[in-house]
Scaffold this active site. Structure first.
Site, PDB file in Angstrom:
ATOM      1  CG  HIS A 206      -0.294   0.238   2.519  1.00  0.00           C
ATOM      2  ND1 HIS A 206       0.202  -0.788   3.271  1.00  0.00           N
ATOM      3  CD2 HIS A 206      -0.033   1.367   3.213  1.00  0.00           C
ATOM      4  CE1 HIS A 206       0.736  -0.310   4.375  1.00  0.00           C
ATOM      5  NE2 HIS A 206       0.618   1.009   4.369  1.00  0.00           N
TER       6      HIS A 206
HETATM    7  C1  UD1 Z   1      -2.157   5.653   5.665  1.00  0.00           C
HETATM    8  C2  UD1 Z   1      -0.862   6.200   6.254  1.00  0.00           C
HETATM    9  C3  UD1 Z   1       0.230   5.136   6.162  1.00  0.00           C
HETATM   10  C4  UD1 Z   1      -0.213   3.828   6.797  1.00  0.00           C
HETATM   11  C5  UD1 Z   1      -1.544   3.382   6.204  1.00  0.00           C
HETATM   12  C6  UD1 Z   1      -2.043   2.184   6.958  1.00  0.00           C
HETATM   13  C7  UD1 Z   1      -0.414   8.629   6.012  1.00  0.00           C
HETATM   14  C8  UD1 Z   1       0.365   9.634   5.264  1.00  0.00           C
HETATM   15  N1  UD1 Z   1      -0.401   7.361   5.501  1.00  0.00           N
HETATM   16  O1  UD1 Z   1      -1.916   5.396   4.283  1.00  0.00           O
HETATM   17  O2  UD1 Z   1       1.379   5.593   6.847  1.00  0.00           O
HETATM   18  O3  UD1 Z   1       0.774   2.853   6.566  1.00  0.00           O
HETATM   19  O4  UD1 Z   1      -2.508   4.453   6.345  1.00  0.00           O
HETATM   20  O5  UD1 Z   1      -2.989   1.460   6.243  1.00  0.00           O
HETATM   21  O6  UD1 Z   1      -1.029   8.945   6.997  1.00  0.00           O
HETATM   22  N2  UD1 Z   1      -9.313   4.783   1.374  1.00  0.00           N
HETATM   23  C9  UD1 Z   1     -10.543   4.179   1.312  1.00  0.00           C
HETATM   24  N3  UD1 Z   1     -11.145   3.819   2.481  1.00  0.00           N
HETATM   25  C10 UD1 Z   1     -10.584   4.022   3.694  1.00  0.00           C
HETATM   26  C11 UD1 Z   1      -9.339   4.653   3.742  1.00  0.00           C
HETATM   27  C12 UD1 Z   1      -8.710   5.015   2.580  1.00  0.00           C
HETATM   28  O7  UD1 Z   1     -11.106   3.973   0.227  1.00  0.00           O
HETATM   29  O8  UD1 Z   1     -11.197   3.664   4.717  1.00  0.00           O
HETATM   30  C13 UD1 Z   1      -8.637   5.114   0.099  1.00  0.00           C
HETATM   31  C14 UD1 Z   1      -8.902   6.526  -0.415  1.00  0.00           C
HETATM   32  O9  UD1 Z   1      -8.923   6.457  -1.818  1.00  0.00           O
HETATM   33  C15 UD1 Z   1      -7.662   7.295   0.039  1.00  0.00           C
HETATM   34  C16 UD1 Z   1      -6.575   6.245  -0.043  1.00  0.00           C
HETATM   35  O10 UD1 Z   1      -7.220   5.029   0.303  1.00  0.00           O
HETATM   36  O11 UD1 Z   1      -7.390   8.406  -0.785  1.00  0.00           O
HETATM   37  C17 UD1 Z   1      -5.400   6.494   0.866  1.00  0.00           C
HETATM   38  O12 UD1 Z   1      -5.820   6.694   2.232  1.00  0.00           O
HETATM   39  P1  UD1 Z   1      -4.906   7.553   3.261  1.00  0.00           P
HETATM   40  O13 UD1 Z   1      -5.439   7.445   4.633  1.00  0.00           O
HETATM   41  O14 UD1 Z   1      -4.703   8.916   2.710  1.00  0.00           O
HETATM   42  O15 UD1 Z   1      -3.507   6.876   3.156  1.00  0.00           O
HETATM   43  P2  UD1 Z   1      -3.119   5.331   3.266  1.00  0.00           P
HETATM   44  O16 UD1 Z   1      -2.518   4.928   1.972  1.00  0.00           O
HETATM   45  O17 UD1 Z   1      -4.263   4.566   3.815  1.00  0.00           O
HETATM   46  N1  UDP Z   2      -4.061  -5.916   8.820  1.00  0.00           N
HETATM   47  C1  UDP Z   2      -5.359  -6.418   8.834  1.00  0.00           C
HETATM   48  N2  UDP Z   2      -5.959  -6.756   7.647  1.00  0.00           N
HETATM   49  C2  UDP Z   2      -5.320  -6.645   6.440  1.00  0.00           C
HETATM   50  C3  UDP Z   2      -4.000  -6.126   6.437  1.00  0.00           C
HETATM   51  C4  UDP Z   2      -3.411  -5.762   7.639  1.00  0.00           C
HETATM   52  O1  UDP Z   2      -5.958  -6.567   9.904  1.00  0.00           O
HETATM   53  O2  UDP Z   2      -5.912  -6.986   5.408  1.00  0.00           O
HETATM   54  C5  UDP Z   2      -3.430  -5.524  10.098  1.00  0.00           C
HETATM   55  C6  UDP Z   2      -2.089  -6.169  10.376  1.00  0.00           C
HETATM   56  O3  UDP Z   2      -2.242  -7.391  11.079  1.00  0.00           O
HETATM   57  C7  UDP Z   2      -1.390  -5.107  11.219  1.00  0.00           C
HETATM   58  C8  UDP Z   2      -1.935  -3.803  10.674  1.00  0.00           C
HETATM   59  O4  UDP Z   2      -3.151  -4.129  10.010  1.00  0.00           O
HETATM   60  O5  UDP Z   2      -1.762  -5.227  12.584  1.00  0.00           O
HETATM   61  C9  UDP Z   2      -0.957  -3.157   9.710  1.00  0.00           C
HETATM   62  O6  UDP Z   2      -1.568  -2.091   9.058  1.00  0.00           O
HETATM   63  P1  UDP Z   2      -1.065  -1.507   7.676  1.00  0.00           P
HETATM   64  O7  UDP Z   2      -0.238  -2.495   6.960  1.00  0.00           O
HETATM   65  O8  UDP Z   2      -2.248  -0.954   6.977  1.00  0.00           O
HETATM   66  O9  UDP Z   2      -0.208  -0.237   8.141  1.00  0.00           O
HETATM   67  P2  UDP Z   2       1.327  -0.001   8.489  1.00  0.00           P
HETATM   68  O10 UDP Z   2       1.700  -0.925   9.581  1.00  0.00           O
HETATM   69  O11 UDP Z   2       2.116  -0.188   7.244  1.00  0.00           O
HETATM   70  O12 UDP Z   2       1.377   1.441   8.900  1.00  0.00           O
END
Ligand code: UD1
Ligand code: UDP
Length: 360
Positions: A206
């Site tokens: 991601h």
């Molecule tokens: C965010 C964090 C990242 C973390 C990740 C965990 C920042 C800069 N990034 O990245 O560090 O590793 O969360 O998963 O804070 N979207 C949905 N539904 C949701 C959430 C997001 O559709 O519930 C989609 C939207 O199109 C959105 C995109 O995902 O624009 C990215 O979401 P965003 O929270 O901006 O960043 P992540 O890539 O999720």
């Molecule tokens: N996780 C989950 N479902 C998924 C992918 C990840 O429950 O499909 C959990 C995973 O076990 C861990 C956390 O989400 O506890 C990690 O989140 P993510 O990878 O989104 O964020 P990051 O750690 O990179 O910030």
């Protein structure tokens, strides 16, 4: 003591659940308020974690949703400020390194409210990562820094952060995993997809550096090839889903599925033959579980997982995905898993709550 916890994303919920529970146990007279920024909002990215981890429903929902970095950060700040002014907590707790983290820390500190940062001190030394900026800023302005590894303590020292602010407490993400072992171990969630434990590659990707450009399609092409040797299960993050949007060709043994609930994901992770990821948290969980992990990034803020031997940094190079079946075939399946890093023992949140209780 009045404590406001600010959470916004999937990994935040996993890190904070044990701390909120431990504070309720150790400081029953404290008043804890939970603010959900709404950075993540899909049921499978948010609500399911509250349910499975037993986190009380949020007291406040800021509903900031998705947007650019500036929009998301600014919305959290604008919506959190009046709430902090009205409730005037003694401490604001922020976890991890997401936009909600830095936004909440900035808002609190400018109101002269002390901030505690959970999972402080991690550094990838790559300032093109949005999270790295969030970590540096949050650590500089926080009053209490809870760190989960000795390397994090060193990073803070190098940035001139006074040693008395940093506390080596352990890893609350591992606390959550340990607390739910009895529930996820028997699940065998992989069978829902017709897969045998130990047989498949579990994938999560991601990070913008990988999924926001052509590398994502190179990774899918490599996964198609790998899937002829071992089945591949890929629960797709919404950012990645939006980028793929029907543009990728998938072979029969590469299964793209919805994000998994937390219990379901831990089950898939613990039963995987190997994991390919760019997630921070998953590098840690696989280390604890002793499952081989391949990290598709140029760097990691969690080098402790590499030293342990469970995690291999592949670089930001999708072609290297092709090496995974050969590498895991060369591993001795009877070798005992390594000891987890110090204080990754399921007790981190209790240590933090104990320290806070003593300090009041
Ligand atoms: C965010 C964090 C990242 C973390 C990740 C965990 C920042 C800069 N990034 O990245 O560090 O590793 O969360 O998963 O804070 N979207 C949905 N539904 C949701 C959430 C997001 O559709 O519930 C989609 C939207 O199109 C959105 C995109 O995902 O624009 C990215 O979401 P965003 O929270 O901006 O960043 P992540 O890539 O999720
Ligand atoms: N996780 C989950 N479902 C998924 C992918 C990840 O429950 O499909 C959990 C995973 O076990 C861990 C956390 O989400 O506890 C990690 O989140 P993510 O990878 O989104 O964020 P990051 O750690 O990179 O910030």
């Amino acid at each position: 003591m009045k404590i406001v916890h600010v959470l916004g994303t999937r990994p935040n919920f996993v890190k904070m659940a044990p701390l909120i529970a431990a504070l309720s146990r150790r400081m029953p007279e404290s008043d804890q308020l939970i603010v959900h920024t709404g950075q993540h909002y899909d049921r499978l990215m948010s609500e399911i974690f509250f349910e499975q981890l037993g986190v009380p429903a949020p007291d406040f929902m800021l509903e900031v949703g998705s947007g650019s970095h500036a929009q998301q950060t600014a919305r959290v700040m604008e919506r959190l400020e009046p709430l902090l002014v009205e409730n005037r907590p003694d401490l604001v707790v922020v976890p991890g390194d997401v936009n909600s983290t830095v936004a909440a820390a900035l808002t609190a500190v400018k109101l002269d409210i002390p901030v505690a940062h959970l999972e402080a001190g991690l550094r990838s030394y790559d300032r093109t990562m949005p999270e790295e900026i969030n970590r540096i800023v949050t650590d500089q302005i926080s009053d209490i820094l809870w760190v989960h590894s000795e390397e994090a303590l060193r990073n803070l020292e190098l940035e001139g952060i006074p040693a008395e602010r940093a506390h080596f407490v352990g890893n609350t993400m591992i606390d959550s995993l340990v607390a739910l072992q009895d529930r996820f171990r028997p699940l065998e969630q992989c069978r829902q997809y017709g897969l045998e434990p130990g047989s498949y590659l579990l994938v999560t990707l991601h990070r913008p550096a990988l999924v926001d450009g052509p590398l994502l399609f190179e990774a899918v092409a490599a996964l198609n090839r790998v899937s002829t040797m071992m089945p591949v299960l890929f629960p797709v993050h919404p950012r990645t889903r939006a980028r793929l949007a029907g543009n990728a060709e998938l072979s029969g043994n590469l299964h793209l599925v919805e994000p998994a609930g937390y219990l379901e994901f831990l089950s898939l992770e613990s039963d995987a033959g190997a994991v390919l990821t760019d997630s921070g948290g998953i590098q840690e969980e696989t280390s604890y579980l002793g499952v081989p992990c391949f990290t598709l990034r140029g760097n990691t803020e969690r080098p402790v997982t590499i030293e342990l031997g469970t995690n291999v940094l592949l670089g930001l190079d999708p072609a290297r995905i092709n090496e995974i079946p050969t590498i895991i075939a060369g591993k001795d399946p009877s070798a005992p898993p390594p000891e987890p890093p110090p204080l990754w023992d399921g007790q981190a949140a209790d240590r933090i709550a104990g320290q806070l209780a003593e300090s009041v």
